[in-house]
Structures are given as structure tokens and as C-alpha cells.
Design a protein around this motif. Sequence first.
Motif, mmCIF file in Angstrom:
data_model
loop_
_atom_site.group_PDB
_atom_site.id
_atom_site.type_symbol
_atom_site.label_atom_id
_atom_site.label_comp_id
_atom_site.label_asym_id
_atom_site.label_seq_id
_atom_site.Cartn_x
_atom_site.Cartn_y
_atom_site.Cartn_z
ATOM 1 N N HIS A 43 -7.438 3.384 -8.819
ATOM 2 C CA HIS A 43 -6.057 3.102 -9.201
ATOM 3 C C HIS A 43 -5.602 1.822 -8.517
ATOM 4 O O HIS A 43 -5.627 1.747 -7.283
ATOM 5 C CB HIS A 43 -5.137 4.249 -8.774
ATOM 6 N N ASN A 44 -5.213 0.842 -9.291
ATOM 7 C CA ASN A 44 -4.594 -0.357 -8.745
ATOM 8 C C ASN A 44 -3.081 -0.153 -8.784
ATOM 9 O O ASN A 44 -2.483 -0.018 -9.861
ATOM 10 C CB ASN A 44 -5.002 -1.588 -9.545
ATOM 11 N N VAL A 45 -2.489 -0.117 -7.593
ATOM 12 C CA VAL A 45 -1.098 0.296 -7.420
ATOM 13 C C VAL A 45 -0.214 -0.931 -7.240
ATOM 14 O O VAL A 45 -0.617 -1.927 -6.628
ATOM 15 C CB VAL A 45 -0.971 1.231 -6.191
ATOM 16 N N LYS A 46 0.988 -0.866 -7.780
ATOM 17 C CA LYS A 46 1.962 -1.931 -7.513
ATOM 18 C C LYS A 46 2.160 -2.030 -6.002
ATOM 19 O O LYS A 46 2.378 -1.004 -5.336
ATOM 20 C CB LYS A 46 3.291 -1.613 -8.195
ATOM 21 N N PRO A 47 2.082 -3.232 -5.428
ATOM 22 C CA PRO A 47 2.130 -3.363 -3.964
ATOM 23 C C PRO A 47 3.327 -2.675 -3.320
ATOM 24 O O PRO A 47 3.199 -2.041 -2.271
ATOM 25 C CB PRO A 47 2.184 -4.879 -3.756
ATOM 26 N N GLU A 48 4.482 -2.750 -3.973
ATOM 27 C CA GLU A 48 5.685 -2.155 -3.389
ATOM 28 C C GLU A 48 5.702 -0.633 -3.507
ATOM 29 O O GLU A 48 6.558 0.028 -2.917
ATOM 30 C CB GLU A 48 6.933 -2.741 -4.055
ATOM 31 N N CYS A 49 4.728 -0.072 -4.246
ATOM 32 C CA CYS A 49 4.719 1.375 -4.493
ATOM 33 C C CYS A 49 3.616 2.113 -3.746
ATOM 34 O O CYS A 49 3.500 3.339 -3.895
ATOM 35 C CB CYS A 49 4.555 1.651 -5.991
ATOM 36 N N LEU A 50 2.818 1.433 -2.958
ATOM 37 C CA LEU A 50 1.644 2.080 -2.377
ATOM 38 C C LEU A 50 2.016 3.247 -1.466
ATOM 39 O O LEU A 50 1.402 4.315 -1.529
ATOM 40 C CB LEU A 50 0.799 1.067 -1.608
ATOM 41 N N ASP A 51 3.022 3.079 -0.633
ATOM 42 C CA ASP A 51 3.432 4.169 0.257
ATOM 43 C C ASP A 51 3.932 5.372 -0.537
ATOM 44 O O ASP A 51 3.598 6.528 -0.232
ATOM 45 C CB ASP A 51 4.517 3.696 1.227
ATOM 46 N N ALA A 52 4.737 5.106 -1.572
ATOM 47 C CA ALA A 52 5.245 6.204 -2.410
ATOM 48 C C ALA A 52 4.107 6.874 -3.166
ATOM 49 O O ALA A 52 4.087 8.106 -3.322
ATOM 50 C CB ALA A 52 6.292 5.667 -3.383
ATOM 51 N N TYR A 53 3.147 6.088 -3.633
ATOM 52 C CA TYR A 53 1.979 6.636 -4.325
ATOM 53 C C TYR A 53 1.200 7.568 -3.399
ATOM 54 O O TYR A 53 0.822 8.681 -3.798
ATOM 55 C CB TYR A 53 1.086 5.489 -4.806
ATOM 56 N N ASN A 54 0.952 7.122 -2.169
ATOM 57 C CA ASN A 54 0.204 7.953 -1.218
ATOM 58 C C ASN A 54 0.953 9.247 -0.914
ATOM 59 O O ASN A 54 0.350 10.330 -0.851
ATOM 60 C CB ASN A 54 -0.046 7.179 0.076
ATOM 61 N N SER A 55 2.260 9.155 -0.722
ATOM 62 C CA SER A 55 3.055 10.350 -0.413
ATOM 63 C C SER A 55 3.019 11.347 -1.567
ATOM 64 O O SER A 55 2.868 12.559 -1.359
ATOM 65 C CB SER A 55 4.500 9.957 -0.114
ATOM 66 N N LEU A 56 3.161 10.845 -2.799
ATOM 67 C CA LEU A 56 3.119 11.717 -3.966
ATOM 68 C C LEU A 56 1.743 12.375 -4.101
ATOM 69 O O LEU A 56 1.632 13.590 -4.352
ATOM 70 C CB LEU A 56 3.447 10.915 -5.225
ATOM 71 N N THR A 57 0.695 11.589 -3.931
ATOM 72 C CA THR A 57 -0.668 12.107 -4.036
ATOM 73 C C THR A 57 -0.929 13.185 -2.989
ATOM 74 O O THR A 57 -1.499 14.247 -3.295
ATOM 75 C CB THR A 57 -1.690 10.962 -3.864
ATOM 76 N N GLU A 58 -0.500 12.944 -1.763
ATOM 77 C CA GLU A 58 -0.736 13.890 -0.669
ATOM 78 C C GLU A 58 0.090 15.166 -0.827
ATOM 79 O O GLU A 58 -0.294 16.227 -0.333
ATOM 80 C CB GLU A 58 -0.444 13.215 0.664
ATOM 81 N N ALA A 59 1.196 15.068 -1.544
ATOM 82 C CA ALA A 59 2.044 16.250 -1.744
ATOM 83 C C ALA A 59 1.542 17.145 -2.878
ATOM 84 O O ALA A 59 1.660 18.369 -2.805
ATOM 85 C CB ALA A 59 3.483 15.810 -2.034
ATOM 86 N N VAL A 60 0.949 16.544 -3.911
ATOM 87 C CA VAL A 60 0.632 17.307 -5.122
ATOM 88 C C VAL A 60 -0.835 17.735 -5.203
ATOM 89 O O VAL A 60 -1.136 18.886 -5.518
ATOM 90 C CB VAL A 60 1.015 16.496 -6.374
ATOM 91 N N LEU A 61 -1.776 16.828 -4.938
ATOM 92 C CA LEU A 61 -3.181 17.144 -5.173
ATOM 93 C C LEU A 61 -3.694 18.365 -4.404
ATOM 94 O O LEU A 61 -4.404 19.198 -4.975
ATOM 95 C CB LEU A 61 -4.061 15.928 -4.878
ATOM 96 N N PRO A 62 -3.377 18.511 -3.105
ATOM 97 C CA PRO A 62 -3.891 19.701 -2.402
ATOM 98 C C PRO A 62 -3.431 21.008 -3.028
ATOM 99 O O PRO A 62 -4.203 21.976 -3.109
ATOM 100 C CB PRO A 62 -3.331 19.541 -0.982
ATOM 101 N N LYS A 63 -2.199 21.053 -3.511
ATOM 102 C CA LYS A 63 -1.697 22.287 -4.128
ATOM 103 C C LYS A 63 -2.460 22.613 -5.410
ATOM 104 O O LYS A 63 -2.766 23.776 -5.687
ATOM 105 C CB LYS A 63 -0.199 22.158 -4.424
ATOM 106 N N LEU A 64 -2.784 21.599 -6.191
ATOM 107 C CA LEU A 64 -3.532 21.832 -7.419
ATOM 108 C C LEU A 64 -4.911 22.413 -7.122
ATOM 109 O O LEU A 64 -5.399 23.296 -7.824
ATOM 110 C CB LEU A 64 -3.683 20.524 -8.204
ATOM 111 N N HIS A 65 -5.539 21.930 -6.062
ATOM 112 C CA HIS A 65 -6.904 22.354 -5.767
ATOM 113 C C HIS A 65 -6.968 23.649 -4.977
ATOM 114 O O HIS A 65 -8.067 24.154 -4.711
ATOM 115 C CB HIS A 65 -7.636 21.229 -5.036
ATOM 116 N N LEU A 66 -5.839 24.188 -4.601
ATOM 117 C CA LEU A 66 -5.835 25.515 -3.981
ATOM 118 C C LEU A 66 -6.092 26.615 -5.008
ATOM 119 O O LEU A 66 -6.473 27.731 -4.651
ATOM 120 C CB LEU A 66 -4.491 25.766 -3.275
#
Length: 250
Positions: A43-66
Motif C-alpha cells: 500500500h502506497n499511503v498519502k504521506p499525511e495519512c500514514l499515522d492514521a493508516y497505521n492506527s486504523l490497521t492496528e485497530a481493525v486487523l487483529p479483531k478480524l483475525h481473532l
Amino acid sequence: YSKDSEGSWFRSLFVHKVDPRKDAHSTLLSKKETSNLYKIQFHNVKPECLDAYNSLTEAVLPKLHLDEDYPCSLVGNWNTWYGEQDQAVHLWRFSGGYPALMDCMNKLKNNKEYLEFRKERSKMLLSRRNQLLLEFSFWNEPQPRAGPNIYELRTYKLKPGTMIEWGNNWARAIKYRQENQEAVGGFFSQIGELYVVHHLWAYKDLQSREETRNAAWRKRGWDENVYYTVPLVRHMESRIMIPLKISPLQ
């Protein structure tokens, strides 16, 4: 000679008989004892969005894989540190091959949280691409590991028709790169861009990487592997990556 005979003789000068292999290189090179399929996503992320992208990814992906009903597990999640900037790299394992992949995809289509996650994530991306991969039989199975580590993803784009030769050389060469447990996993593409190889390595830091790689050159036989495999490569790339908090590979 008749004209037809002469023409056939002339054409035969340019026709090479090929002895076809009875097995595809995917069968010859991949692990027989498992039916794992891997997906790598860039994923090539908009530079200003990288922190928000990481936070969203860390919040959602683990729950899906549980959810044990999904035949899919996270292998690793990273941001590129050196290489293409503002980039996220994700690696998944599907236990059960293509049927597991399709099962997971069909279930995700009806998962409202996942669909909302994708919708929100799409606002942060410049581009994305993925590949489906098989693992080389002679490489380690990627297993969770404690950190801190940095990871190097070395990507080789090979000349078509050279995958078997690459695999034969690396099956011998991998023994030179095991002393420090740096070899994490080795994969080759099945869908997406073809004749692509990914080698994933772990190091404590950049200095450790330098020392480990230099030590390989002092081992008799490593130079032969480089000598025989370099002519097979059309393009190569190295990424140094930092794991996200949710990555099983830390």
C-alpha cells in the motif's frame, strides 16, 4: 528436392525441440507437506495519512483475525523505512491454499466491519497492489518472533524460465545464511507479476545486517551462489522495514 522438402529442411534450422517438464515449477519448488498460500500486499499511503493508516490497521486487523472461522492468519505487517517511502507491506498465510483464500474472501464480503475498514482505508491510499505466493521448500516457515528487529525484503524479478535454476542454487546457498537466524521466509509469485522472488530477512539493526552479510562472503560456496544467480535477475530491490505493533514478526 521438392520445394516443400526444401522449405521443411530450411524451417528445421530454426525450430528447437523442447523436452517439456512433467511438473510446473510451483510443484517442484514449493513445500509438499503444507498447502499454504501467501498474499503479499503493498500500500502506497498519502504521506499525511500514514499515522492514521497505521492506527486504523492496528485497530481493525487483529479483531478480524481473532475469528477462527477465517482460514487466514497475519504473518507480518510493516512500514518501509528505507526504499519506497510512505508504504505499508502486509503478508498473510492461507492455510489450505486457494480454497481457503476463496472461503476467506467470500466471508469478508459480508463482514460489515471489514467493508467499513476498506472504505475508510481507501481514502488514505495512493495505490495498492498484491501478489499470491508459494513458499520455497528449502526456506524456513515464517514464525512469529520477538523484537526488536528490522526486516529486509529483497525482491528479485527473474528472467522467464529461470525459476528452477534459481531454486536449485538457493537450495544449496541457504545453509550459509542460517547461523544468526536471519532467514525468515522465501517466496515466489503465482498470481500478479510473475517470476518474482521475495526473500525476507530479520536483523537486530543495520549494523548487524552489515556484519551478517559480510560474514556470508567469507564462507566458501557463497560466492558461487552469487555468481550463478546474478545472471538470472532482470531487476532487484531491497526494502528495510519496521514492524507495526500488531505484526507477529517483531
